[in-house]
Design an enzyme around this catalytic site. Structure first.
Site, PDB file in Angstrom:
ATOM      1  CB  CYS A 163      -0.922   7.080  10.725  1.00  0.00           C
ATOM      2  SG  CYS A 163      -2.205   7.142   9.503  1.00  0.00           S
ATOM      3  CB  ALA A 223      -0.901  -0.033   1.230  1.00  0.00           C
ATOM      4  CB  ALA A 224       3.573   1.813  -2.311  1.00  0.00           C
ATOM      5  CB  ALA A 225       0.085   5.970  -3.276  1.00  0.00           C
ATOM      6  N   GLY A 234       4.305   7.261  -1.335  1.00  0.00           N
ATOM      7  CA  GLY A 234       5.652   6.767  -1.605  1.00  0.00           C
ATOM      8  C   GLY A 234       6.684   7.039  -0.530  1.00  0.00           C
ATOM      9  N   GLY A 235       6.260   7.557   0.631  1.00  0.00           N
ATOM     10  CA  GLY A 235       7.228   7.860   1.694  1.00  0.00           C
ATOM     11  C   GLY A 235       8.032   6.626   2.082  1.00  0.00           C
TER      12      GLY A 235
HETATM   13  N1  SAM Z   1       2.916   3.863   2.557  1.00  0.00           N
HETATM   14  C1  SAM Z   1       2.473   5.151   2.100  1.00  0.00           C
HETATM   15  C2  SAM Z   1       3.562   6.173   2.343  1.00  0.00           C
HETATM   16  O1  SAM Z   1       4.367   5.973   3.267  1.00  0.00           O
HETATM   17  O2  SAM Z   1       3.621   7.150   1.613  1.00  0.00           O
HETATM   18  C3  SAM Z   1       1.160   5.543   2.733  1.00  0.00           C
HETATM   19  C4  SAM Z   1       0.107   4.483   2.576  1.00  0.00           C
HETATM   20  S1  SAM Z   1      -1.473   4.957   3.179  1.00  0.00           S
HETATM   21  C5  SAM Z   1      -1.312   4.838   4.877  1.00  0.00           C
HETATM   22  C6  SAM Z   1      -2.429   3.570   2.786  1.00  0.00           C
HETATM   23  C7  SAM Z   1      -2.629   3.293   1.313  1.00  0.00           C
HETATM   24  O3  SAM Z   1      -3.469   2.155   1.155  1.00  0.00           O
HETATM   25  C8  SAM Z   1      -3.292   4.417   0.547  1.00  0.00           C
HETATM   26  O4  SAM Z   1      -2.484   4.817  -0.527  1.00  0.00           O
HETATM   27  C9  SAM Z   1      -4.587   3.803   0.025  1.00  0.00           C
HETATM   28  O5  SAM Z   1      -4.915   4.240  -1.270  1.00  0.00           O
HETATM   29  C10 SAM Z   1      -4.271   2.321   0.018  1.00  0.00           C
HETATM   30  N2  SAM Z   1      -5.467   1.469   0.108  1.00  0.00           N
HETATM   31  C11 SAM Z   1      -6.739   1.830   0.293  1.00  0.00           C
HETATM   32  N3  SAM Z   1      -7.532   0.733   0.277  1.00  0.00           N
HETATM   33  C12 SAM Z   1      -6.741  -0.318   0.075  1.00  0.00           C
HETATM   34  C13 SAM Z   1      -6.966  -1.710  -0.053  1.00  0.00           C
HETATM   35  N4  SAM Z   1      -8.175  -2.209   0.044  1.00  0.00           N
HETATM   36  N5  SAM Z   1      -5.898  -2.494  -0.279  1.00  0.00           N
HETATM   37  C14 SAM Z   1      -4.664  -1.973  -0.355  1.00  0.00           C
HETATM   38  N6  SAM Z   1      -4.399  -0.677  -0.234  1.00  0.00           N
HETATM   39  C15 SAM Z   1      -5.416   0.138  -0.025  1.00  0.00           C
END
Ligand code: SAM
Length: 450
Positions: A229, A108-110, A112-113
């Site tokens: 978080c 779950a990368a966006a 991108g941090g």
């Molecule tokens: N790791 C990222 C960073 O450090 O920049 C932040 C990730 S954010 C906490 C969680 C991510 O999970 C979001 O980008 C979101 O779009 C994605 N997400 C939402 N629903 C999801 C799902 N069902 N499965 C996987 N990822 C999901």
């Protein structure tokens, strides 16, 4: 923090924190600290910072939050604005990531941090797969990874369930899960407005589903980093408890008690009244059992990518430095990509399996009788020294990033790399009577310049 905090949240936190609750509330009224993570190679372009983040060498605090958009070094990838607590992932990787080439997945990368953090810490020969299910966020992820400039990365735009067929493949999986966002309350008032007990419960069920998809992807002995978080035990410690019942062993972190990070017994929690950062939870677990890699369902060459010949790679090597041996690919639209040869085999398996995946490093494509370099190539740590660079002043770099015409001191013919403090920011082309700015419209600065 404008929106009032939900009553159910407050009473749970009061029970959770006891005598520390008043300090927690007070911290939520204070401005959130601004932090950035310096790029390990590009950071010399950075401005002055105040203190360092105690648990991660590359982390720095800023006295006040600048307008990052108006700093060309930000657009060049010299640093990444990142919440300080989440850099704990870097600490955990430094303590637990095995040395040697690894296959790592950020599920779950966006934006991108943590993927950029992984990219900088993985050793040579490793491949990172950075996945994001939401399409618009996937584009942001690619842009941020491109700016970070590491080449051994494949990006994908899939739901975690689409990784079925890749069981036992990964040495490391990071799940920074979508969560109820309680740790962001003082930074982002929309997370307060979106919070409800029901939504927090929905998040914990969604996390459990994603974790069930993630576990089989790890090889026996592989590492899972699970983070959120939020402070909600149902999304944190209870998930870790479930993982422990599923052949995952918790790995302890060595953390200086002076850092103020709380060991919950089932993972580590940052609270804003104890650390200079926001709310964050992290646990590291190792897979104790299970089976290794089975037969892959992927196939390569795929319909989407053709591997190109050594001769074609050699022709493209004008753009790449010779410190690595490159594998080259062409997609159906005629776009060329490169990956370090040493990660080609696992990368091809993934590209064959995941229908919406691409190598990160796009080189460009032929248009008419010219080769047009891809915008992201400008940021690469492996851009060839043969490429002509033109250094721009800060105002000129900002004009370039706004997609206006750069003012060049000398006439320039052919492709040029616009650079700021020696860091590539984008391409332009000098023609006999004009200059064309190739900075992508989607990335251009939209605000007025000072
Ligand atoms: N790791 C990222 C960073 O450090 O920049 C932040 C990730 S954010 C906490 C969680 C991510 O999970 C979001 O980008 C979101 O779009 C994605 N997400 C939402 N629903 C999801 C799902 N069902 N499965 C996987 N990822 C999901």
């Amino acid at each position: 923090m404008a929106a009032p905090l939900p009553r159910a949240f407050l009473s749970r936190m009061q029970a959770q924190l006891g005598s520390e609750f008043a300090g927690f509330l007070e911290a939520l009224e204070a401005p959130p600290p601004t932090a950035v993570r310096l790029h390990p190679v590009k950071h010399s372009a950075c401005q002055e910072f105040s203190d360092g983040v105690k648990w991660y060498t590359g982390g720095r605090y800023m006295d006040e939050r600048p307008v990052f958009t108006l700093d060309p070094a930000f657009h060049a990838g010299a640093y990444y604005p990142q919440e300080a607590s989440s850099m704990l992932v870097g600490t955990a990787l430094q303590q637990w990531m095995p040395s040697g080439p690894l296959l790592a997945l950020d599920l779950a990368a966006a934006p991108g941090g943590k993927s950029t953090l992984l990219a900088e810490l993985l050793s040579t020969g490793s491949l990172l797969v950075a996945n994001e299910v939401i399409r618009s966020r996937y584009q942001v992820l690619r842009h941020n990874l491109l700016k970070w400039g590491y080449p051994a990365v494949v990006t994908s735009n899939h739901d975690p369930r689409d990784f079925h067929g890749l069981e036992g493949l990964f040495d490391l999986v990071l799940l920074d899960a979508p969560c109820s966002g309680e740790g962001l309350f003082r930074k982002d008032s929309s997370s307060v407005e979106e919070w409800s007990s029901g939504h927090a419960q929905y998040c914990s069920l969604r996390q459990r589903r994603i974790l069930s998809e993630a576990l089989p992807l790890l090889r026996p002995g592989g590492l899972l980093l699970y983070s959120t978080c939020t402070y909600n035990p149902a999304e944190n410690q209870e998930q870790v408890g479930w993982l422990q019942q599923n052949d995952m062993r918790l790995c302890p972190l060595q953390l200086d008690p002076a850092w103020g990070i709380v060991d919950t017994g089932r993972g580590y929690q940052c609270y804003p009244h104890r650390v200079a950062g926001e709310g964050f939870f992290l646990a590291v677990l190792r897979k104790e059992a299970g089976s290794g890699k089975g037969e892959s369902a992927g196939g390569f060459p795929s319909e989407r990518f053709q591997k190109i010949s050594r001769e074609e790679v050699a022709a493209l090597e004008y753009w790449l430095d010779a410190s690595l041996t490159w594998a080259g690919y062409r997609d159906r639209k005629g776009r060329y990509y490169a990956l370090p040869q040493e990660v080609a085999q696992p990368a091809e398996e993934l590209l064959g399996h995941l229908k919406r995946s691409r190598p990160l490093l796009e080189l460009g494509q032929h248009k008419g009788n010219q080769f047009v370099p891809a915008a992201g190539l400008a940021f690469s740590l492996h851009l060839s020294k043969a490429v002509q660079r033109v250094e721009l002043s800060r105002p000129d770099a900002l004009r370039f990033l706004k997609k206006e015409l750069p003012r060049l001191e000398q006439p320039h013919t052919g492709w040029g790399l616009a650079s700021y403090t020696k860091l590539g920011i984008g391409w332009f082309k000098g023609l006999p009577n004009r200059i064309n700015n190739y900075y992508p419209t989607a990335w251009r600065i939209r605000m007025d310049l000072p």
